[in-house]
Design a protein around this motif. Structure first.
Motif, PDB file in Angstrom:
ATOM      1  N   LEU A 162       0.815  -1.207   0.000  1.00  0.00           N
ATOM      2  CA  LEU A 162       0.000   0.000   0.000  1.00  0.00           C
ATOM      3  C   LEU A 162       0.850   1.260   0.000  1.00  0.00           C
ATOM      4  O   LEU A 162       0.350   2.347  -0.261  1.00  0.00           O
ATOM      5  CB  LEU A 162      -0.934   0.008   1.213  1.00  0.00           C
ATOM      6  CG  LEU A 162      -2.023  -1.072   1.187  1.00  0.00           C
ATOM      7  CD1 LEU A 162      -2.749  -1.132   2.523  1.00  0.00           C
ATOM      8  CD2 LEU A 162      -3.007  -0.819   0.055  1.00  0.00           C
ATOM      9  N   GLN A 211      -4.947   5.653  -5.429  1.00  0.00           N
ATOM     10  CA  GLN A 211      -5.381   4.396  -4.822  1.00  0.00           C
ATOM     11  C   GLN A 211      -6.897   4.302  -4.837  1.00  0.00           C
ATOM     12  O   GLN A 211      -7.608   5.308  -4.912  1.00  0.00           O
ATOM     13  CB  GLN A 211      -4.871   4.280  -3.387  1.00  0.00           C
ATOM     14  CG  GLN A 211      -3.406   3.894  -3.268  1.00  0.00           C
ATOM     15  CD  GLN A 211      -3.001   3.622  -1.828  1.00  0.00           C
ATOM     16  OE1 GLN A 211      -3.598   4.136  -0.894  1.00  0.00           O
ATOM     17  NE2 GLN A 211      -1.975   2.809  -1.663  1.00  0.00           N
ATOM     18  N   LYS A 253     -10.556  -0.823  -3.403  1.00  0.00           N
ATOM     19  CA  LYS A 253     -10.246  -2.227  -3.683  1.00  0.00           C
ATOM     20  C   LYS A 253      -8.791  -2.561  -3.364  1.00  0.00           C
ATOM     21  O   LYS A 253      -8.475  -3.676  -2.965  1.00  0.00           O
ATOM     22  CB  LYS A 253     -10.553  -2.562  -5.137  1.00  0.00           C
ATOM     23  CG  LYS A 253     -10.532  -4.057  -5.442  1.00  0.00           C
ATOM     24  CD  LYS A 253     -10.946  -4.336  -6.866  1.00  0.00           C
ATOM     25  CE  LYS A 253     -11.103  -5.836  -7.101  1.00  0.00           C
ATOM     26  NZ  LYS A 253      -9.934  -6.606  -6.669  1.00  0.00           N
ATOM     27  N   ASP A 254      -7.884  -1.583  -3.550  1.00  0.00           N
ATOM     28  CA  ASP A 254      -6.487  -1.818  -3.188  1.00  0.00           C
ATOM     29  C   ASP A 254      -6.369  -2.177  -1.718  1.00  0.00           C
ATOM     30  O   ASP A 254      -5.551  -3.026  -1.332  1.00  0.00           O
ATOM     31  CB  ASP A 254      -5.639  -0.581  -3.492  1.00  0.00           C
ATOM     32  CG  ASP A 254      -5.560  -0.281  -4.981  1.00  0.00           C
ATOM     33  OD1 ASP A 254      -5.644  -1.245  -5.765  1.00  0.00           O
ATOM     34  OD2 ASP A 254      -5.430   0.890  -5.357  1.00  0.00           O
ATOM     35  N   TRP A 255      -7.162  -1.545  -0.880  1.00  0.00           N
ATOM     36  CA  TRP A 255      -7.138  -1.838   0.562  1.00  0.00           C
ATOM     37  C   TRP A 255      -7.934  -3.095   0.878  1.00  0.00           C
ATOM     38  O   TRP A 255      -7.537  -3.882   1.736  1.00  0.00           O
ATOM     39  CB  TRP A 255      -7.692  -0.646   1.334  1.00  0.00           C
ATOM     40  CG  TRP A 255      -6.789   0.538   1.301  1.00  0.00           C
ATOM     41  CD1 TRP A 255      -6.603   1.412   0.268  1.00  0.00           C
ATOM     42  CD2 TRP A 255      -5.924   0.970   2.348  1.00  0.00           C
ATOM     43  NE1 TRP A 255      -5.681   2.368   0.594  1.00  0.00           N
ATOM     44  CE2 TRP A 255      -5.255   2.130   1.875  1.00  0.00           C
ATOM     45  CE3 TRP A 255      -5.667   0.526   3.632  1.00  0.00           C
ATOM     46  CZ2 TRP A 255      -4.327   2.822   2.654  1.00  0.00           C
ATOM     47  CZ3 TRP A 255      -4.747   1.217   4.418  1.00  0.00           C
ATOM     48  CH2 TRP A 255      -4.091   2.340   3.925  1.00  0.00           C
ATOM     49  N   ASP A 291      -8.257  -5.698  -0.886  1.00  0.00           N
ATOM     50  CA  ASP A 291      -7.497  -6.893  -1.265  1.00  0.00           C
ATOM     51  C   ASP A 291      -6.391  -7.229  -0.278  1.00  0.00           C
ATOM     52  O   ASP A 291      -5.777  -8.294  -0.373  1.00  0.00           O
ATOM     53  CB  ASP A 291      -6.884  -6.716  -2.660  1.00  0.00           C
ATOM     54  CG  ASP A 291      -7.936  -6.689  -3.751  1.00  0.00           C
ATOM     55  OD1 ASP A 291      -9.055  -7.172  -3.494  1.00  0.00           O
ATOM     56  OD2 ASP A 291      -7.646  -6.171  -4.847  1.00  0.00           O
ATOM     57  N   ARG A 292      -6.122  -6.321   0.665  1.00  0.00           N
ATOM     58  CA  ARG A 292      -5.009  -6.529   1.597  1.00  0.00           C
ATOM     59  C   ARG A 292      -5.472  -6.509   3.051  1.00  0.00           C
ATOM     60  O   ARG A 292      -4.704  -6.158   3.949  1.00  0.00           O
ATOM     61  CB  ARG A 292      -3.952  -5.444   1.367  1.00  0.00           C
ATOM     62  CG  ARG A 292      -3.277  -5.552   0.007  1.00  0.00           C
ATOM     63  CD  ARG A 292      -2.458  -4.308  -0.304  1.00  0.00           C
ATOM     64  NE  ARG A 292      -1.701  -4.453  -1.538  1.00  0.00           N
ATOM     65  CZ  ARG A 292      -2.192  -4.229  -2.749  1.00  0.00           C
ATOM     66  NH1 ARG A 292      -3.468  -3.867  -2.888  1.00  0.00           N
ATOM     67  NH2 ARG A 292      -1.442  -4.381  -3.829  1.00  0.00           N
TER      68      ARG A 292
END
Length: 475
Positions: free
Chosen positions: A130, A163, A166-168, A170-171
């Protein structure tokens, strides 16, 4: 012979044998000591200013005893400072709830911010992907405010430019493990800002006993359990339709019976009628006396009862047309809740095609037109696939109990629900820990809420049926 290189010269090349790789001796720039001391002093000064800016109360509390001791001596300082901790201790002992809410949780939030999140923020962001390291510089999402509740940490974050949520999403596993939490959930506050929820404890780990019957008849929202934040879970049944999906033993019966139990005073007052479809002959048969003639078990009886509900709906729609836009329960026009246990048996696994079509058509008609005239449907099923339940999108409110596969979460709650933290596939299969635990996604909110329904035992159901029958006989 050698090409001149930036920062070095050919004479600085070192080699021992002709076949040995060339070793470059890098140029060394010597920094004056005074410049090093100035940089170090500047960093200390900016660090102190940043500490004072971020934590003024903590700095004041730490410096006050030191200043008083230097000015007046330790005895005077002790006399001046002793009343404050003594008063705080007395407050904590006499009114623990308010002390924890106003002081304890704020201190815990400060400690978690400093010791857990700010301390590990850079490493977690970089390792999880991230954060970005470009041209020797780290670009990290900005850590914001940390708020502690009785069960979780709420962390606000400003995302990097470019960002997405979805970037967050997924993690979430990386974030949970990085900050030592069991799980993590993400919710959008506003553009560019997120709220991460890290549970510290599980307030839903202990099963809930059956809730007491309401004193006042009500058609909802009815209290059937507890939310993760400790507030009562009130389920709306009047003016909507509810779909409950969960694997075997996930606790669908807890939701159904808790709802019926909460509506029972209104049933006694003739403001609510509960029509039960029980194709398995297991779940709803315990309280058959509560339903009277509105109970069906065989597929033929279920189809007839649904057709009858459609007839009532159409008759009400004809009377309400141009007069009413929303239904208010009355004795003449009570709210009708059609409860269907294991609806997939009637809509997908039924061998008789004609019956299957009748049932599917009746359910589709009720879920598209029944809300306005006071007819609601609560359906429970195990398999949420489209070919099993092709009208699941007609249910505005959905509940996902324990599911077998991660893909099923979005099938029940809608696209993106699992990315927002609805980990229904991670609910424990142990009945004591996971039965009745699920995630709710309401029509008005895209964010799932973790809940647990109260457990209504067989004895509770029989007592309800006996008391209801005795009340009817007395009336």
């Amino acid at each position: 012979m050698f090409k001149r290189l930036p920062g070095d010269e050919a004479r600085n090349l070192v080699t021992t044998t002709p076949d040995t790789a060339v070793v470059f001796r890098p140029a060394v720039v010597q920094t004056p000591a005074i410049l090093t001391l100035i940089i170090f002093a500047w960093r200390v000064l900016t660090g102190c200013v940043r500490l004072l800016w971020r934590h003024p109360v903590a700095v004041l509390l730490a410096l006050t005893p030191v200043v008083l001791t230097l000015v007046y001596g330790w005895r005077t300082a002790l006399l001046l400072l002793a009343p404050a901790p003594t008063g705080m201790l007395a407050w904590a002992l006499t009114d623990r709830h308010d002390f924890v809410r106003l002081i304890g949780l704020r201190v815990l939030a400060w400690w978690r911010l400093v010791w857990v999140y700010r301390r590990h923020w850079q490493s977690v962001m970089v390792v999880s992907g991230l954060g970005r390291h470009l041209w020797g510089r780290d670009y990290l999402p900005q850590l914001g405010k940390v708020t502690c509740t009785a069960w979780a940490d709420l962390v606000t974050v400003r995302m990097l430019k470019g960002q997405s949520v979805k970037d967050w999403a997924d993690r979430l596993d990386h974030l949970a493990q990085g900050f030592g939490a069991a799980s993590c959930r993400v919710a959008v506050i506003r553009g560019g800002r997120l709220q991460l929820t890290f549970p510290r404890t599980d307030p839903l780990a202990v099963p809930l006993d059956a809730l007491p019957l309401p004193d006042v008849p009500t058609v909802g929202p009815v209290e059937i359990g507890k939310q993760e934040d400790g507030r009562p879970w009130r389920l709306k049944v009047h003016g909507t339709h509810v779909l409950v999906a969960g694997a075997t033993g996930a606790g669908k019966g807890s939701i159904i019976w808790s709802t019926i139990r909460a509506l029972l005073p209104a049933v006694r007052a003739d403001l609510v009628e509960i029509w039960a479809l029980d194709p398995k002959l297991m779940e709803l048969s315990y309280g058959r006396a509560l339903f009277g003639e509105r109970y069906a078990a065989t597929p033929e009886e279920c189809a007839d009862l649904l057709d009858q509900a459609v007839t009532v709906m159409q008759e009400r729609a004809a009377r309400f047309a141009g007069v009413l836009r929303s239904h208010t329960p009355t004795v003449e026009d009570p709210f009708i809740l059609v409860v269907v246990d294991e609806v997939a048996f009637l809509t997908a696994y039924q061998a008789d095609r004609q019956l299957k079509q009748r049932i599917s058509a009746a359910l589709a008609t009720l879920t598209t037109q029944g809300r306005a005239v006071g007819i609601g449907v609560m359906a429970a099923l195990q398999d949420p696939r489209k070919e099993v339940m092709n009208i699941r999108n007609l249910f505005p409110d959905k509940i996902a109990l324990r599911l077998d596969e991660s893909e099923q979460v979005d099938m029940v709650l809608g696209d993106g629900a699992r990315d927002r933290g609805a980990l229904a596939d991670h609910i424990s299969p142990v009945p004591e820990r996971g039965a009745g635990v699920g995630y709710v996604r309401l029509e008005a909110s895209p964010d799932p809420v973790r809940v647990r329904a109260a457990y209504v035992s067989d004895t509770d159901i029989r007592d309800m049926a006996a008391a209801f029958a005795a009340g009817r006989d007395a009336a």
